[in-house]
Design a protein around this motif. Structure first.
Motif, PDB file in Angstrom:
ATOM      1  N   GLN A   1       0.825  -1.205   0.000  1.00  0.00           N
ATOM      2  CA  GLN A   1       0.000   0.000   0.000  1.00  0.00           C
ATOM      3  C   GLN A   1       0.861   1.257   0.000  1.00  0.00           C
ATOM      4  N   VAL A   2       1.960   1.235   0.742  1.00  0.00           N
ATOM      5  CA  VAL A   2       2.869   2.389   0.782  1.00  0.00           C
ATOM      6  C   VAL A   2       3.494   2.620  -0.587  1.00  0.00           C
ATOM      7  N   GLU A   3       3.949   1.550  -1.219  1.00  0.00           N
ATOM      8  CA  GLU A   3       4.587   1.690  -2.530  1.00  0.00           C
ATOM      9  C   GLU A   3       3.614   2.242  -3.569  1.00  0.00           C
ATOM     10  N   ASN A   4       2.393   1.725  -3.582  1.00  0.00           N
ATOM     11  CA  ASN A   4       1.409   2.218  -4.543  1.00  0.00           C
ATOM     12  C   ASN A   4       1.071   3.686  -4.290  1.00  0.00           C
ATOM     13  N   SER A   5       0.974   4.062  -3.022  1.00  0.00           N
ATOM     14  CA  SER A   5       0.658   5.453  -2.685  1.00  0.00           C
ATOM     15  C   SER A   5       1.787   6.377  -3.098  1.00  0.00           C
ATOM     16  N   ILE A   6       3.027   5.964  -2.857  1.00  0.00           N
ATOM     17  CA  ILE A   6       4.174   6.785  -3.256  1.00  0.00           C
ATOM     18  C   ILE A   6       4.197   6.956  -4.768  1.00  0.00           C
ATOM     19  N   ALA A   7       3.966   5.867  -5.495  1.00  0.00           N
ATOM     20  CA  ALA A   7       3.967   5.951  -6.961  1.00  0.00           C
ATOM     21  C   ALA A   7       2.870   6.889  -7.452  1.00  0.00           C
ATOM     22  N   ASP A   8       1.685   6.805  -6.856  1.00  0.00           N
ATOM     23  CA  ASP A   8       0.587   7.691  -7.268  1.00  0.00           C
ATOM     24  C   ASP A   8       0.913   9.149  -6.991  1.00  0.00           C
ATOM     25  N   ILE A   9       1.522   9.426  -5.840  1.00  0.00           N
ATOM     26  CA  ILE A   9       1.859  10.806  -5.493  1.00  0.00           C
ATOM     27  C   ILE A   9       2.941  11.344  -6.417  1.00  0.00           C
TER      28      ILE A   9
ATOM     29  N   GLN B   1       5.601  18.442 -26.600  1.00  0.00           N
ATOM     30  CA  GLN B   1       6.104  17.097 -26.849  1.00  0.00           C
ATOM     31  C   GLN B   1       7.254  16.765 -25.896  1.00  0.00           C
ATOM     32  N   LEU B   2       8.112  17.761 -25.636  1.00  0.00           N
ATOM     33  CA  LEU B   2       9.215  17.527 -24.707  1.00  0.00           C
ATOM     34  C   LEU B   2       8.690  17.301 -23.294  1.00  0.00           C
ATOM     35  N   LEU B   3       7.764  18.163 -22.862  1.00  0.00           N
ATOM     36  CA  LEU B   3       7.213  18.006 -21.525  1.00  0.00           C
ATOM     37  C   LEU B   3       6.509  16.663 -21.372  1.00  0.00           C
ATOM     38  N   SER B   4       5.749  16.282 -22.390  1.00  0.00           N
ATOM     39  CA  SER B   4       5.050  14.995 -22.346  1.00  0.00           C
ATOM     40  C   SER B   4       6.044  13.835 -22.315  1.00  0.00           C
ATOM     41  N   SER B   5       7.116  13.943 -23.076  1.00  0.00           N
ATOM     42  CA  SER B   5       8.132  12.891 -23.108  1.00  0.00           C
ATOM     43  C   SER B   5       8.834  12.772 -21.761  1.00  0.00           C
ATOM     44  N   LEU B   6       9.139  13.921 -21.143  1.00  0.00           N
ATOM     45  CA  LEU B   6       9.785  13.892 -19.830  1.00  0.00           C
ATOM     46  C   LEU B   6       8.862  13.279 -18.775  1.00  0.00           C
ATOM     47  N   LEU B   7       7.585  13.633 -18.842  1.00  0.00           N
ATOM     48  CA  LEU B   7       6.634  13.068 -17.883  1.00  0.00           C
ATOM     49  C   LEU B   7       6.493  11.560 -18.079  1.00  0.00           C
ATOM     50  N   ASN B   8       6.410  11.120 -19.328  1.00  0.00           N
ATOM     51  CA  ASN B   8       6.312   9.681 -19.597  1.00  0.00           C
ATOM     52  C   ASN B   8       7.557   8.947 -19.112  1.00  0.00           C
ATOM     53  N   LEU B   9       8.718   9.574 -19.320  1.00  0.00           N
ATOM     54  CA  LEU B   9       9.967   8.955 -18.877  1.00  0.00           C
ATOM     55  C   LEU B   9       9.994   8.851 -17.353  1.00  0.00           C
TER      56      LEU B   9
ATOM     57  N   ASN C   1       7.356   8.759 -15.290  1.00  0.00           N
ATOM     58  CA  ASN C   1       6.369   7.771 -14.865  1.00  0.00           C
ATOM     59  C   ASN C   1       6.874   6.343 -15.081  1.00  0.00           C
ATOM     60  N   THR C   2       7.585   6.143 -16.188  1.00  0.00           N
ATOM     61  CA  THR C   2       8.113   4.805 -16.463  1.00  0.00           C
ATOM     62  C   THR C   2       9.218   4.442 -15.485  1.00  0.00           C
ATOM     63  N   GLU C   3      10.049   5.408 -15.144  1.00  0.00           N
ATOM     64  CA  GLU C   3      11.085   5.149 -14.139  1.00  0.00           C
ATOM     65  C   GLU C   3      10.459   4.825 -12.788  1.00  0.00           C
ATOM     66  N   THR C   4       9.410   5.552 -12.424  1.00  0.00           N
ATOM     67  CA  THR C   4       8.708   5.264 -11.175  1.00  0.00           C
ATOM     68  C   THR C   4       8.139   3.845 -11.182  1.00  0.00           C
ATOM     69  N   GLU C   5       7.603   3.421 -12.315  1.00  0.00           N
ATOM     70  CA  GLU C   5       7.056   2.070 -12.431  1.00  0.00           C
ATOM     71  C   GLU C   5       8.159   1.019 -12.299  1.00  0.00           C
ATOM     72  N   LEU C   6       9.328   1.294 -12.880  1.00  0.00           N
ATOM     73  CA  LEU C   6      10.457   0.368 -12.742  1.00  0.00           C
ATOM     74  C   LEU C   6      10.863   0.225 -11.274  1.00  0.00           C
ATOM     75  N   LEU C   7      10.931   1.345 -10.580  1.00  0.00           N
ATOM     76  CA  LEU C   7      11.297   1.293  -9.158  1.00  0.00           C
ATOM     77  C   LEU C   7      10.237   0.568  -8.341  1.00  0.00           C
ATOM     78  N   ARG C   8       8.962   0.762  -8.698  1.00  0.00           N
ATOM     79  CA  ARG C   8       7.907   0.079  -7.960  1.00  0.00           C
ATOM     80  C   ARG C   8       7.953  -1.425  -8.204  1.00  0.00           C
ATOM     81  N   LEU C   9       8.160  -1.824  -9.445  1.00  0.00           N
ATOM     82  CA  LEU C   9       8.206  -3.253  -9.770  1.00  0.00           C
ATOM     83  C   LEU C   9       9.359  -3.952  -9.060  1.00  0.00           C
ATOM     84  N   THR C  10      10.474  -3.265  -8.912  1.00  0.00           N
ATOM     85  CA  THR C  10      11.665  -3.873  -8.308  1.00  0.00           C
ATOM     86  C   THR C  10      11.771  -3.606  -6.815  1.00  0.00           C
TER      87      THR C  10
END
Length: 447
Positions: A131-139, A423-431, A433-442
């Motif tokens: 629950q903590v990990e999911n909350s941190i990722a959402d924030i 496009q740059l801002l969107s790309s940075l945000l996607n990058l 979010n993906t890094e956050t997902e990698l950290l959450r998965l691991t």
């Protein structure tokens, strides 16, 4: 006059509320973890599980009971054939007692129950961690989304400034007799369009802030805050094998499933332990004190009846017992075998859940890592696109003022710059979010 009204309209919309509160990403995470109801519920459930992890709930220790039985009895008897022809008595008694029961052996179920309680505590800890990990990722996602929405406001503001300069330029041309109504209308249309985009983007930013505040557990969604953590990524090169190893070792979802597998194994062993005998000892002691009062009438032959009062004689009784019990369930209609078979099937299901989830998470990890590497390349390309767009807009502004290009071409170059920024801002945000997902998965997001 029309130009002055247009130029004074947007600054009023862009006015910020005073007394803003500075908010960093770490502060948002800390506040969110403190206020999140699901985390607080999971933490309380963990405390309950830890409190239950005690030998007192396994039957290992003996049980001792104390009792007391006070009582009053009345007896009225009439029997002419007896020497005691009549009697009327009250009896007062009190009987304290003590008993002890202690299970010496029940097939090892005491230790297995203790192991089960400890495993349930581990399960609650894992659920809290998840629950903590999911909350941190959402924030994190909500915070950086608000940052991007704020940056997009700045982009629209820069474009609006260019449109305002274009209006001023057309006003100067008109004073010198070089501009026309058509060019001025085109400039005003571009300014109004950019103004509308800015107003809509401000709404997007406010909605992003409200979403962040909701995840932080705030009650006041209208408070004004200043985001102090910028979206500045340090792009990393991840080792796929290392990520896979960390995920299999520390992923909270997998860890929870493995604990469920352990619980299924313990449940199977508990049922199998019912095939062993149970040995227990019991001991008890009681003391009874009784006091009788009243009257009795005696008849001896032809003598007149003789009524006498009982002198209040007390009687005492002390008793004790010590026993050893050995029991073994010979037959229960096959219910025990059915439950054992069901438990083994449930244990198999839990193992399959672990294997299936491992397979799904490994595929998800590879897809996420591939997406991260792809987004790194997109960010690098988009940065070059931004450099070209900024240079292009500088040159086009000079050419527009010099009359080399018309207003339509100049407007297209402006829009190309806006799109490149977004496009740059969107790309940075996607990058991010993906890094956050990698950290959450691991299992590294808490660190």
């Amino acid at each position: 006059m029309r130009t002055l009204l247009l130029c004074s309209f947007i600054p009023l919309l862009c006015t910020c509320v005073s007394a803003q509160t500075a908010l960093s990403l770490s502060d948002a995470i800390q506040q969110g973890l403190q206020n999140n109801y699901q985390i607080r519920i999971a933490a309380n459930e963990l405390e309950v599980a830890r409190n239950n992890d005690n030998y007192a709930l396994t039957g290992k220790k003996p049980t001792i009971s104390l009792g007391i039985s006070p009582g009053i009895a009345y007896r009225n008897n009439s029997n002419p054939a007896s020497i005691v022809a009549k009697s009327s008595t009250f009896s007062y008694n009190i009987a304290p007692s003590a008993s002890l029961n202690w299970t010496l052996f029940n097939g090892g179920r005491i230790e297995m129950n203790k192991e089960r309680l400890a495993t349930l505590a581990d399960l609650s800890a894992g659920q809290l961690q998840l629950q903590v990990e999911n909350s941190i990722a959402d924030i994190i996602d909500a915070y950086y989304n608000a940052v991007v929405q704020q940056e997009q406001i700045a982009v629209f503001q820069r474009v609006l400034d260019l449109s305002r300069d274009r209006i001023d330029y057309q006003a100067v041309r008109r004073e010198f007799g070089q501009g026309g109504t058509f060019d001025e209308l085109q400039a005003n249309d571009a300014y109004l369009s950019d103004s509308t985009s800015l107003v809509l983007q401000q709404l997007n930013y406010e909605n992003a802030i409200r979403n962040l505040l909701q995840l932080m557990g705030e009650e006041d969604f209208d408070q004004s805050i200043t985001l102090t953590t910028k979206l500045e990524l340090e792009e990393q090169i991840f080792d796929p094998e290392e990520l896979d190893r960390k995920m299999l070792a520390t992923n909270s979802q997998l860890r929870t499933l493995r604990i469920n597998q352990e619980l299924a194994d313990i449940n199977t062993r508990l049922i199998e332990a019912e095939n062993k005998p149970t040995i227990a000892i019991s001991a008890g002691a009681s003391y009874d004190y009784s006091l009788a009062t009243g009257t009795q009438t005696f008849v001896f032959g032809d003598a007149p009846p003789d009524a006498r009062d009982l002198p209040g004689i007390g009687a005492t009784t002390l008793s004790g017992q010590l026993g050893l019990t050995a029991s073994y369930l010979l037959f229960d209609g096959g219910a025990r075998d059915v439950r054992a078979q069901t438990s083994k099937l449930q244990e198999l299901t839990s193992r399959l859940n672990v294997d299936a989830t491992e397979q799904q998470l490994r595929a998800l990890l590879q897809n996420t890592l591939a997406r991260y590497n792809n987004q790194r390349e997109i960010v690098a390309i988009t940065r070059r696109l931004i450099d070209n767009a900024e240079r292009n807009i500088e040159i086009s502004e000079e050419r527009f003022k010099g009359g080399t290009i018309n207003s339509f071409d100049y407007r297209q170059i402006q829009l190309a710059y806006v799109n490149a920024e977004f496009q740059l801002l969107s790309s940075l945000l996607n990058l991010q979010n993906t890094e956050t997902e990698l950290l959450r998965l691991t299992g590294q997001i808490v660190n």
